[in-house]
Design a protein around this motif. Structure first.
Motif, PDB file in Angstrom:
ATOM      1  N   ARG A  69      -4.511  -3.571  -5.714  1.00  0.00           N
ATOM      2  CA  ARG A  69      -3.590  -2.444  -5.568  1.00  0.00           C
ATOM      3  C   ARG A  69      -2.372  -2.582  -6.472  1.00  0.00           C
ATOM      4  NH1 ARG A  69      -1.776   1.096  -6.595  1.00  0.00           N
ATOM      5  NH2 ARG A  69      -1.024   2.944  -5.504  1.00  0.00           N
ATOM      6  N   TYR A 100       0.780  -1.233   0.000  1.00  0.00           N
ATOM      7  CA  TYR A 100       0.000   0.000   0.000  1.00  0.00           C
ATOM      8  C   TYR A 100       0.814   1.286   0.000  1.00  0.00           C
ATOM      9  CZ  TYR A 100      -3.666  -3.362   1.094  1.00  0.00           C
ATOM     10  OH  TYR A 100      -4.517  -4.438   1.071  1.00  0.00           O
ATOM     11  N   SER A 131      -7.440 -10.013  -2.308  1.00  0.00           N
ATOM     12  CA  SER A 131      -8.009  -9.264  -3.438  1.00  0.00           C
ATOM     13  C   SER A 131      -7.567  -7.815  -3.390  1.00  0.00           C
ATOM     14  CB  SER A 131      -9.535  -9.269  -3.395  1.00  0.00           C
ATOM     15  OG  SER A 131     -10.004 -10.567  -3.439  1.00  0.00           O
ATOM     16  N   SER A 132      -7.519  -7.276  -2.176  1.00  0.00           N
ATOM     17  CA  SER A 132      -7.116  -5.887  -2.016  1.00  0.00           C
ATOM     18  C   SER A 132      -5.676  -5.676  -2.486  1.00  0.00           C
ATOM     19  CB  SER A 132      -7.272  -5.510  -0.541  1.00  0.00           C
ATOM     20  OG  SER A 132      -6.669  -4.279  -0.290  1.00  0.00           O
TER      21      SER A 132
END
Ligand code: GDP
Ligand code: MG
Length: 246
Positions: free
Chosen positions: A159, A112, A154-155
């Protein structure tokens, strides 16, 4: 050259799997190098060919900037990028077919934060890469955690936009019944039953999530090497598949 990133929550078995997967590849006379991307790890079961700790010391960063352990990790990765030229040239010494990357315990550092992603791009360059997302069996045996880990996967995939394979790690710790149950969830069976009563929002979320699963999470164990052949085949298929993922 192919890059395989091992990603997952802290303790999911990334470091152990990197070591065992390297041994597995070497046993088959395939060469594989290891990159350690975790600035905070104390000891490693393998000898890394490239180690971020050679460039930054998160404990030194902690003292120098008066930071706590979490912020010092973030700053460490940022500082790493100031040494990009040196790192790029050192990376040139890696020549193996496969490069296995052990990512930091804090998944956000890798997935992230800009600096984590920039560092990954620096590593991979023009080569192809795939992420192996480890779902810790110890957590995933519980249906809500199973879904939560798939959402996290999935995140990360969303990303990074990189092809990703889900594995159910440490399956040797599950009983036969537990393994059967978790495997059936991956095949789209019994999951809603196991979840019990859920609200409409959760129901739709789970349904969409399961529909989007291309391949069920692959059961693997670094202890017994269960699933390593299948994982290798899956990675091969993705990397050599001729598809351009960039
Ligand atoms: P990381 O934080 O994701 O790098 O996880 P580690 O590789 O450090 O593993 C965390 C703990 O799980 C360690 O105690 C490992 O010995 C253990 N572990 C990792 N993989 C396996 C496995 O396949 N089976 C079992 N039984 N234990 C494992
Ligand atoms: Mg680790």
């Amino acid at each position: 050259m192919y890059y395989v990133f091992f990603v997952g929550t802290a303790g999911s078995g990334k470091t152990t799997m990197v070591k065992e997967f390297q041994d597995y590849l070497l046993d088959q006379e395939m060469d594989a190098s290891i990159v350690n991307m975790d600035p905070a790890v104390e000891s490693l079961p393998y000898v890394p060919d490239f180690d971020v700790r050679d460039y930054i010391d998160s404990r030194d960063v902690m003292q120098r900037f008066g930071l706590g352990p979490n912020s010092s990790l973030i700053v460490s990765i940022d500082l790493l990028l100031t040494k990009a030229t040196e790192i790029k040239s050192d990376l040139g010494n890696i020549e193996s077919n496969y490069v296995l990357v052990d990512t930091p315990g804090q998944i956000e550092l890798f997935a992230y934060r800009d600096s984590g992603r920039t560092f990954s791009s620096l590593l991979v360059g023009d080569n192809k890469s795939v992420n192996v997302f480890l779902m810790d069996s110890f957590l995933a045996k519980e249906s809500r955690s199973y879904v939560s880990l798939l959402l996290l996967s999935s995140s990360v995939r969303f990303r990074l936009g990189t092809p990703q394979v889900n594995v159910l790690s440490k399956t040797d710790l599950l009983s036969k019944e537990e393994l059967e149950r978790v495997t059936s969830w991956g095949e789209g069976e019994n999951l809603l039953d196991s979840l019990g009563t859920i609200d409409d929002y959760s129901f739709e979320l789970v349904r969409t999530l399961m529909e989007s699963l291309e391949v069920p999470p692959l059961p693997v164990s670094s202890q017994t090497r269960q699933g390593f052949d299948e994982l290798y085949a899956l990675i091969q298929r993705i990397l050599a598949g001729g598809e351009d993922f960039e």
